[in-house]
Structure formats: structure tokens, C-alpha cells
Design an enzyme around this catalytic site. Structure first.
Site, mmCIF file in Angstrom:
data_model
loop_
_atom_site.group_PDB
_atom_site.id
_atom_site.type_symbol
_atom_site.label_atom_id
_atom_site.label_comp_id
_atom_site.label_asym_id
_atom_site.label_seq_id
_atom_site.Cartn_x
_atom_site.Cartn_y
_atom_site.Cartn_z
ATOM 1 N N GLY A 11 -66.117 -62.155 13.682
ATOM 2 C CA GLY A 11 -66.955 -61.376 14.585
ATOM 3 C C GLY A 11 -68.103 -62.213 15.121
ATOM 4 C CG ASN A 12 -70.993 -60.421 17.797
ATOM 5 O OD1 ASN A 12 -70.171 -60.858 18.595
ATOM 6 N ND2 ASN A 12 -71.587 -59.255 17.951
ATOM 7 C CB CYS A 128 -81.112 -60.722 10.489
ATOM 8 S SG CYS A 128 -81.221 -58.925 10.762
ATOM 9 C CB ALA A 160 -76.801 -53.641 15.335
ATOM 10 N N GLY A 163 -70.440 -54.419 11.233
ATOM 11 C CA GLY A 163 -70.836 -54.824 9.888
ATOM 12 C C GLY A 163 -72.286 -54.482 9.600
ATOM 13 C CB ALA A 166 -70.725 -50.708 7.837
ATOM 14 C CG ASN A 167 -73.045 -53.838 5.194
ATOM 15 O OD1 ASN A 167 -72.577 -53.326 4.199
ATOM 16 N ND2 ASN A 167 -72.366 -54.690 5.943
#
Length: 310
Positions: A11-12, A128, A160, A163, A166-167
Site C-alpha cells: 500500500g501507500n 506517525c 489515512a 490500515g 483500522a488501527n
């Protein structure tokens, strides 16, 4: 000779990390990009760039011819998936850098404790928000002990991904613990805000530290030195304005619900922004850029240490 690495997660975050390894690192070499979606842009990009890739997850990584040559594996998936990845990779003797909030290994924030856990089998990059703000808490704490540290991380909603969303709970819990464990605050609290503004705004962070006292000039110098250190690997990291101070007297004591007590002393406020380098992600996604930059810096230190002691 460069050390081969693999990235799980196309992903990103995983794709941006791959681009950083390819463009910036003189120490690391891409050995594999691993995903689960054959149609992902990350896997397509890896194939175009000649990076071995698989859409069969960690099981596909184990079957890749280059697996035995890979020494370090980044996990850019989710906290839930990381537990299985960790178990499998440890069994094969791989060093793991965890970019999820799973926190199975010790927290690492490069300018604060970057050399403390280079021999750990699994290190966690916190979040982050943690990478952006914990250096500031630590900078204040090394001058005047921080009784309470609170951070607010505001990121563009577009930066965002699934992942991150979801976290969210793991984000706040992991960051709060790391403010204490790495930043040195007696008590920590973290808040994340997903900003839906259009056009998207770059990452903004606010750090509040409450200290019993302290030399304001010394704190300011310490914070500015820490900002310069973070800028050495995240050029878009900067102060939005000068460090702010407020003296809170005993007659104006501030109630801290998280600690169940009132506070009198020095309040330090630091306002930051993080602009991404746009290696793969848009410049506004500084929240993702600081994570991948911190992970890259950590992997390079691990690889360099391995060569010294090989």
C-alpha cells in the site's frame, strides 16, 4: 555490498518505503515487495522497477528464491497481521522493523533512542504521530522532567489509508505509551485528528509538556536542536512558530484529569508541521513520510552494525 531487505505491504506506506530504499539508501537493496492484491499500484510499480514482487503475502515471500538473502524485513501491514508475520520471520532468523502499532518489540524513535535496540529481533516504529512528536517531548525532558506530555496529530484524511483507519485505537494507545517509555514523560496522552479539508492539509502536530520548572532558553535550544536532528532525515519537518511558554502559578493550578491532580509549573507548547518528500506519496502526506523515513534510518543503522560485528 548492500543489505537486502523485503517490505510486506504494497500500500501507500510500503510503496513509499520501497521508493526511498531505491532512491536514497547507499546501505540497503530491495529484495522483495510483498502484497496480497495483484492489482495494487505498489506491486505494479515494483515489477516495472525490477524489484521482485509477490501478491501471495508472507507465504509467497517464503517461496521467493531471494528469501534466504534477505536480512531485514519491514512490516507495513496492520497490527493484527503483524503477530503472524513476526512469528514466521523470527523462526527464519530475519530482523523485523514493524511499522504497525502492534508494538511486539521495543519502540524506536531514531533521534531519541536510535542506537539502543539495534540487536533486537523486532523493533517498533511507534506511529506517525509518535515519530513527529516524541523527539520534542524528549528534548524538553532532557532539560526539565516532563510530568505530563500530550500530543495532537492532525493528518489529511486522504493520507489515512485502510490500515491507519483500522488501527486508530492502537495508534492512541501505542503513542501514549511511547511518550512515556521513549519521550520520558511521567504520563502521556495522544490524540489523532483526520482532517477532511480540501485541498488536503499537510501534517500538523501540537505538543504540550508540563514541567515543574526549567530554564526557558535551555528548553528552546534543546527543542531547536532536536528539530534539526529530525530534519537530517525528514527535510520537511519544521517548527511552525517559536516555542511557547506559560508559567502556571499555584493560584491558577491546572487540573490534569489523566493524572487526577492539579498542576503548577511550566507549560511548554510546540507547534510543528511535516511536509512529505513526495517520493511516492503527495507532499501533504508527511505523516506517512516521517514513518518511512524513520524506518529507513533504523534499517540502515541495523545493517551498518551488522557489518561491523560480522
Amino acid at each position: 555490498m548492500r543489505s537486502k531487505v523485503a517490505i510486506i505491504g504494497s500500500g501507500n506506506i510500503g510503496t513509499d518505503l520501497m521508493m526511498k530504499v531505491l532512491r536514497l539508501s547507499k546501505t540497503l537493496e530491495m529484495g522483495a515487495l510483498v502484497g496480497v492484491d495483484p492489482a495494487s499500484d505498489g506491486l505494479a510499480r515494483a515489477q516495472r522497477l525490477g524489484v521482485p514482487a509477490t501478491a501471495e503475502g508472507i507465504d509467497g515471500l517464503l517461496r521467493m528464491p531471494s528469501f534466504n538473502e534477505i536480512g531485514i524485513v519491514f512490516d507495513a501491514t496492520s497490527a493484527g497481521a503483524h503477530a503472524r508475520h513476526d512469528e514466521i520471520l523470527r523462526r527464519h532468523g530475519k530482523r523485523i522493523i514493524d511499522l504497525t502499532p502492534a508494538a511486539l518489540g521495543p519502540y524506536v524513535v531514531p533521534p531519541v533512542n536510535g542506537d539502543a535496540h539495534l540487536d533486537a529481533p523486532n523493533v517498533n516504529m511507534v506511529t506517525c504521530g509518535g515519530q513527529a512528536t516524541i523527539p520534542i517531548v524528549a528534548a524538553v525532558n532532557r532539560v526539565s522532567p516532563v510530568i505530563y506530555g500530550e500530543i495532537v496529530a492532525s493528518i489529511a484524511s486522504k493520507s489515512a489509508g485502510p490500515g491507519t483507519r483500522a488501527n486508530i485505537d492502537e495508534f492512541t494507545e501505542t503513542t501514549s505509551r511511547a511518550i512515556e517509555a521513549v519521550g520520558g514523560a511521567r504520563r502521556g496522552k495522544a490524540i489523532i485528528v483526520l482532517n477532511p479539508a480540501e485541498p488536503p492539509l499537510i501534517m500538523r502536530d501540537t505538543v504540550y509538556c508540563l514541567c515543574e520548572g526549567g530554564d526557558e532558553d535551555a528548553i528552546r535550544v534543546s527543542v531547536e536542536a532536536m528539530v534539526a536532528e529530525v530534519q537530517s532525515y525528514v527535510p520537511g519537518y519544521r517548527l511552525k512558530q517559536k516555542v511557547q511558554f506559560e508559567r502556571i502559578g499555584h493560584n491558577d493550578r491546572l487540573l490534569i484529569p489523566e493524572m487526577g491532580e492539579a498542576f503548577a509549573g511550566l507549560k511548554v507548547s510546540v507547534f510543528l508541521e511535516v511536509e512529505g518528500a513526495a517520493h511516492y506519496l503527495p507532499a501533504y502526506a508527511g505523516n506517512l513520510d516521517i514513518m518511512t523515513s524513520a524506518a529507513l534510518r533504523t534499517a540502515e543503522r541495523i545493517a551498518e552494525r551488522g557489518r561491523v560485528f560480522a
